[in-house]
Every structure is written in structure tokens, then in C-alpha cells.
Design a protein around this motif. Structure first.
Motif, PDB file in Angstrom:
ATOM      1  N   THR A  53      10.105  68.068  42.801  1.00  0.00           N
ATOM      2  CA  THR A  53      10.379  68.472  44.179  1.00  0.00           C
ATOM      3  C   THR A  53      10.588  67.250  45.060  1.00  0.00           C
ATOM      4  O   THR A  53      11.487  67.225  45.919  1.00  0.00           O
ATOM      5  N   VAL A  54       9.781  66.211  44.858  1.00  0.00           N
ATOM      6  CA  VAL A  54       9.967  64.965  45.603  1.00  0.00           C
ATOM      7  C   VAL A  54      11.359  64.403  45.348  1.00  0.00           C
ATOM      8  O   VAL A  54      12.076  64.018  46.278  1.00  0.00           O
ATOM      9  N   ALA A  55      11.765  64.361  44.089  1.00  0.00           N
ATOM     10  CA  ALA A  55      13.079  63.819  43.745  1.00  0.00           C
ATOM     11  C   ALA A  55      14.200  64.600  44.408  1.00  0.00           C
ATOM     12  O   ALA A  55      15.152  64.009  44.936  1.00  0.00           O
ATOM     13  N   ARG A  56      14.099  65.899  44.405  1.00  0.00           N
ATOM     14  CA  ARG A  56      15.143  66.716  45.017  1.00  0.00           C
ATOM     15  C   ARG A  56      15.178  66.562  46.533  1.00  0.00           C
ATOM     16  O   ARG A  56      16.252  66.658  47.148  1.00  0.00           O
ATOM     17  N   MET A  57      14.031  66.294  47.143  1.00  0.00           N
ATOM     18  CA  MET A  57      14.036  66.026  48.575  1.00  0.00           C
ATOM     19  C   MET A  57      14.694  64.681  48.886  1.00  0.00           C
ATOM     20  O   MET A  57      15.381  64.540  49.897  1.00  0.00           O
ATOM     21  N   LEU A  58      14.517  63.694  48.020  1.00  0.00           N
ATOM     22  CA  LEU A  58      15.178  62.407  48.224  1.00  0.00           C
ATOM     23  C   LEU A  58      16.696  62.566  48.228  1.00  0.00           C
ATOM     24  O   LEU A  58      17.400  61.875  48.978  1.00  0.00           O
ATOM     25  N   LEU A 168      31.456  58.551  39.476  1.00  0.00           N
ATOM     26  CA  LEU A 168      31.888  57.972  40.751  1.00  0.00           C
ATOM     27  C   LEU A 168      31.216  56.638  41.036  1.00  0.00           C
ATOM     28  O   LEU A 168      31.202  56.173  42.171  1.00  0.00           O
ATOM     29  N   ARG A 169      30.636  56.053  40.001  1.00  0.00           N
ATOM     30  CA  ARG A 169      29.996  54.731  40.068  1.00  0.00           C
ATOM     31  C   ARG A 169      28.891  54.679  41.132  1.00  0.00           C
ATOM     32  O   ARG A 169      28.932  53.868  42.063  1.00  0.00           O
ATOM     33  N   PRO A 170      27.888  55.541  41.006  1.00  0.00           N
ATOM     34  CA  PRO A 170      26.794  55.544  41.979  1.00  0.00           C
ATOM     35  C   PRO A 170      25.901  54.314  41.818  1.00  0.00           C
ATOM     36  O   PRO A 170      25.961  53.603  40.810  1.00  0.00           O
ATOM     37  N   GLU A 171      25.035  54.119  42.799  1.00  0.00           N
ATOM     38  CA  GLU A 171      24.054  53.031  42.752  1.00  0.00           C
ATOM     39  C   GLU A 171      22.696  53.523  42.269  1.00  0.00           C
ATOM     40  O   GLU A 171      21.912  52.753  41.721  1.00  0.00           O
ATOM     41  N   PHE A 172      22.397  54.798  42.538  1.00  0.00           N
ATOM     42  CA  PHE A 172      21.051  55.341  42.365  1.00  0.00           C
ATOM     43  C   PHE A 172      21.099  56.599  41.520  1.00  0.00           C
ATOM     44  O   PHE A 172      21.882  57.513  41.808  1.00  0.00           O
ATOM     45  N   LEU A 173      20.283  56.628  40.466  1.00  0.00           N
ATOM     46  CA  LEU A 173      20.183  57.814  39.614  1.00  0.00           C
ATOM     47  C   LEU A 173      18.749  58.322  39.594  1.00  0.00           C
ATOM     48  O   LEU A 173      17.813  57.545  39.387  1.00  0.00           O
ATOM     49  N   VAL A 174      18.597  59.620  39.813  1.00  0.00           N
ATOM     50  CA  VAL A 174      17.336  60.298  39.545  1.00  0.00           C
ATOM     51  C   VAL A 174      17.409  60.823  38.125  1.00  0.00           C
ATOM     52  O   VAL A 174      18.324  61.581  37.778  1.00  0.00           O
ATOM     53  N   LEU A 175      16.464  60.419  37.302  1.00  0.00           N
ATOM     54  CA  LEU A 175      16.399  60.842  35.903  1.00  0.00           C
ATOM     55  C   LEU A 175      15.207  61.777  35.777  1.00  0.00           C
ATOM     56  O   LEU A 175      14.057  61.349  35.694  1.00  0.00           O
ATOM     57  N   ASP A 176      15.482  63.079  35.812  1.00  0.00           N
ATOM     58  CA  ASP A 176      14.423  64.082  35.876  1.00  0.00           C
ATOM     59  C   ASP A 176      14.026  64.523  34.465  1.00  0.00           C
ATOM     60  O   ASP A 176      14.585  65.456  33.899  1.00  0.00           O
ATOM     61  N   GLU A 177      13.054  63.819  33.893  1.00  0.00           N
ATOM     62  CA  GLU A 177      12.599  64.063  32.516  1.00  0.00           C
ATOM     63  C   GLU A 177      13.786  64.171  31.565  1.00  0.00           C
ATOM     64  O   GLU A 177      13.946  65.177  30.847  1.00  0.00           O
ATOM     65  N   HIS A 201      25.366  47.839  35.026  1.00  0.00           N
ATOM     66  CA  HIS A 201      25.936  48.359  36.269  1.00  0.00           C
ATOM     67  C   HIS A 201      25.051  48.134  37.497  1.00  0.00           C
ATOM     68  O   HIS A 201      25.392  48.598  38.587  1.00  0.00           O
ATOM     69  N   GLY A 202      23.921  47.454  37.331  1.00  0.00           N
ATOM     70  CA  GLY A 202      23.054  47.185  38.461  1.00  0.00           C
ATOM     71  C   GLY A 202      22.472  48.430  39.098  1.00  0.00           C
ATOM     72  O   GLY A 202      22.317  48.505  40.319  1.00  0.00           O
ATOM     73  N   LEU A 203      22.122  49.417  38.286  1.00  0.00           N
ATOM     74  CA  LEU A 203      21.669  50.699  38.798  1.00  0.00           C
ATOM     75  C   LEU A 203      20.204  50.659  39.239  1.00  0.00           C
ATOM     76  O   LEU A 203      19.410  49.857  38.749  1.00  0.00           O
ATOM     77  N   THR A 204      19.875  51.555  40.140  1.00  0.00           N
ATOM     78  CA  THR A 204      18.499  51.793  40.574  1.00  0.00           C
ATOM     79  C   THR A 204      18.102  53.174  40.069  1.00  0.00           C
ATOM     80  O   THR A 204      18.863  54.132  40.226  1.00  0.00           O
ATOM     81  N   TYR A 205      16.908  53.279  39.470  1.00  0.00           N
ATOM     82  CA  TYR A 205      16.473  54.536  38.873  1.00  0.00           C
ATOM     83  C   TYR A 205      15.178  55.040  39.507  1.00  0.00           C
ATOM     84  O   TYR A 205      14.266  54.252  39.798  1.00  0.00           O
ATOM     85  N   LEU A 206      15.093  56.371  39.657  1.00  0.00           N
ATOM     86  CA  LEU A 206      13.817  57.058  39.789  1.00  0.00           C
ATOM     87  C   LEU A 206      13.655  57.851  38.506  1.00  0.00           C
ATOM     88  O   LEU A 206      14.425  58.783  38.234  1.00  0.00           O
ATOM     89  N   PHE A 207      12.670  57.478  37.707  1.00  0.00           N
ATOM     90  CA  PHE A 207      12.470  58.080  36.388  1.00  0.00           C
ATOM     91  C   PHE A 207      11.261  58.999  36.448  1.00  0.00           C
ATOM     92  O   PHE A 207      10.123  58.546  36.635  1.00  0.00           O
TER      93      PHE A 207
END
Length: 260
Positions: A53-58, A168-177, A201-207
């Protein structure tokens, strides 16, 4: 304006409540966190802890009851439709179930081309070449383009999901399990792919995970959630080796180490 100190995503005081037959249920309670550019922040907790739920709010896939979210200085929750359209190019999500996330009636070519159609974008060099490049990036060959999701293994389906998220070459990925539905050996391959993609690709992750060993392997910092609240946060090795909270120690003990 871009955020200071290398912070890409910032949440302050996030609350999410739902009305139930018994009254109001608060599933996220006053959560604040930061995600720095280029890092992987692990968000860990048992099922029902509120981490997804936190990830989806982000990402503003779920509207919070209270709190604020900033993405590179932009107030996400106050963004107009036009601003959100631009933001969604920069942040994407990879879901837990690699099959449910793919339309079974669409060929892989159509699935991977969909983001370009939605955002009315024509890739440099042509769409066909870009789709082939996307597949190679995740370790699949061109023959996948004309096949349907049911023709692939779970690990291959998740690679297709990752390719679509990167379209689309994003910067930020949420990886939900993203590997919880996969066999252990296949999961390890996908995790290593994610590490390689981040470096390239210099990505930022929320895992998001319930597995502390996976978080230890992939993440730089970790935030531990219990019953909707953050109970511990810090450097991943520090938290894993010397957890302050009994709940964190329980999570560590509950999941086996990753295979070598």
C-alpha cells in the motif's frame, strides 16, 4: 526543483484508511521515508503489514488518506493529470504475479509496444528495433515477440514484465515482491538481472519483500514494517546483523538464506 542531498522520492506522514463493517481500518499509519538516487531501499514485512500500500501511494496508484509524496521535487499528490502523465514515464512498477500482470490475449510484441502507444511516443530507430532491444536487455531473444504469455515459464514472464517497465526508460522502479512466485533458482537469476540493470541504467529501486536474505543481498538500506508502521530503518547490513527490534529478528529467522 530537484530534491537536495540526492533524494529522489520522499514520503512524509503517509496514512491510509479504509472503511469496513467494523469501522475504520488504518492499514498504513504515519509512514515517512526517503529513497536516494541510484540506491535500492528494501521495504520488508509480513503479509498485511502495509508495504505494498505504501508503494502504491508513492506512485499515486492509491490515494493516501493523509500525508505527502514528492518525486524529484514535484508534489505528486497535487500534480495535475498532465503532470502525472509525465511523472508516470519516470516511475514504473513490476508486480508480484508475472502471469496476472500480462494480458493473455496479447502477443509479447503488443504488450511491449503498449507503453509507447499510451504515451504517443515513437522510439528513435523505430519501434521494432526498440522492442528487440528491450527483450535482449532482459535476456530474451526476438522469437518471443510473436508468442503469448502462456508459452513462457514464470521467470521468462517476469523478464517480459521488467522489459515493459523499462520501455520508456524510467528512473525509478517499484519491485513489488517480483520473485516471490518463482522457484528459488529462477528467482536468483531474476534478482541478478535486476542488479545488472540497475548498474547499467542508473536505476533507483524500492524493493518490497518478506525475505530478509533477499533484501540483504539486493538492498542498500532497509525499512521494516509491522502492522502499518515503520518499526526499524537503516543500513541493510547493520539492520540484518544487529536488529534493534524483536519483530526484525523474527523476520530474519523466518526466511532461509539464499543459495550460493
Amino acid at each position: 526543483m530537484p530534491m537536495e542531498d540526492g533524494v529522489l522520492v520522499e514520503a512524509r506522514g503517509l496514512v491510509k484508511e479504509y472503511a469496513t463493517e467494523r469501522g475504520i481500518s488504518r492499514v498504513v499509519d504515519d509512514v515517512s521515508l526517503e529513497i536516494r538516487r541510484g540506491e535500492t531501499l528494501g521495504l520488508v514485512g509480513e503479509s498485511g503489514s502495509g508495504k505494498s500500500t505504501v508503494a502504491r501511494m508513492l506512485l499515486r496508484l492509491v490515494e493516501p488518506t493523509a500525508g505527502e509524496v514528492r518525486y524529484d521535487g514535484v508534489e505528486v499528490l497535487r500534480a495535475s493529470s498532465r503532470e502525472m502523465r509525465a511523472l508516470r514515464r519516470r516511475m514504473q512498477i513490476v508486480f508480484q504475479d508475472p502471469y496476472a500482470a500480462l494480458n493473455p490475449k496479447m502477443r509479447v510484441r503488443e504488450i511491449l509496444a503498449e507503453p509507447f502507444a499510451i504515451h504517443d511516443e515513437r522510439p528513435a530507430g523505430g519501434l521494432a528495433a526498440r522492442l528487440q532491444e528491450m527483450l535482449r536487455t532482459v535476456g530474451l531473444d526476438d522469437s518471443a515477440l510473436e508468442r503469448y504469455p502462456h508459452e513462457f515459464s514464470g521467470g521468462q514472464r517476469q523478464r517480459i514484465n521488467i522489459a515493459r517497465a523499462l520501455a520508456l526508460r524510467p528512473e525509478f522502479l517499484v519491485l513489488d515482491e517480483p520473485v516471490s512466485a518463482l522457484d528459488v533458482s529462477v528467482a536468483a537469476q531474476v534478482i541478478n538481472l535486476l542488479r545488472d540493470l540497475q548498474r547499467e541504467h542508473g536505476l533507483t529501486y524500492l524493493f518490497i519483500s518478506h525475505s530478509m536474505p533477499l533484501v540483504r543481498y539486493l538492498c542498500d538500506r532497509v525499512a521494516v514494517m509491522q502492522k502499518g508502521r515503520l518499526v526499524e530503518m537503516g543500513d541493510v547490513l547493520q539492520v540484518c546483523d544487529a536488529p534493534r527490534e524483536q519483530y526484525t529478528r523474527t523476520l530474519i529467522a523466518a526466511t532461509p538464506e539464499m543459495p550460493a
